[in-house]
Design a protein around this motif. Structure first.
Motif: not given
Length: 199
Positions: A51-55, A58-67
């Motif tokens: 639910a957090t990552m659904a916001l 997904p193309k953000s450079p920070e997406f993977r590291s933040s997840r």
């Protein structure tokens, strides 16, 4: 388990009660972003990674590291969120930035000790509007802003000037950000840049 669900529902209702009236006096974009921040912290308090990552974009450079960072945080700690302030949001075109004060309490699930970087803190959100909807591009401590400038600065003198201009951001959180960045650069084989940041 039932008690946890009840507490979660109470927190979600309380958070929406605080943020929703404020949204009425804001622009549509500010109101939408305020609601998204409420959803973010509700999911964060529930340690709901999906639910957090659904916001997020997904193309953000920070997406993977933040997840990955959130996955590790949720797995290792008990978390409570309270006293979520009214977000201050400014935007231009398809981008926006929000600042918000929030009380995030965390404790290591094994030791019971609080990890660094929690308590009553100021957090920032960077947003991007995609197909009419606002998505998170970056989330983290407000000290990240000064860290960005320090990382870009090419001299110690320039970094000293930057710190002197914003001493309120020269906190342990800033040191942790710079240390993690240096460690990541070192792992990527850029030891020269890593040493510069360690300094």
């Amino acid at each position: 388990m039932l008690r946890s669900k009840i507490l979660f529902c109470v927190f979600a209702v309380a958070l929406l009660t605080v943020l929703a009236p404020a949204a009425l006096s804001q622009s549509p974009d500010e109101g939408q972003i305020g609601q998204l921040i409420a959803r973010f912290f509700t999911a964060y308090a529930a340690k709901d990674l999906d639910a957090t990552m659904a916001l997020w974009d997904p193309k953000s450079p920070e997406f993977r590291s933040s997840r990955e960072n959130l996955r590790e945080t949720f797995a290792a700690n008990t978390i409570a969120v309270a006293n979520v302030g009214r977000p201050a949001t400014k935007g231009e075109g398809s981008t926006a930035r929000s600042f918000i004060d929030v009380d995030i309490t965390a404790a290591d699930s094994k030791t019971g000790l609080p990890p660094d970087g929690y308590g009553y803190v100021k957090r920032m959100f960077d947003w991007k509007r995609i197909d009419g909807a606002w998505m998170i591009e970056r989330y983290g401590p407000v000290e990240q802003l000064l860290a960005d400038d320090l990382i870009a600065a090419k001299s110690l003198a320039k970094r000293s000037v930057l710190i002197a201009a914003r001493p309120e951001l020269a906190t342990p959180a800033l040191v942790r950000i710079l240390y993690r960045t240096a460690k990541r650069r070192d792992a990527q084989g850029d030891s020269t840049e890593a040493m510069r940041l360690y300094d």
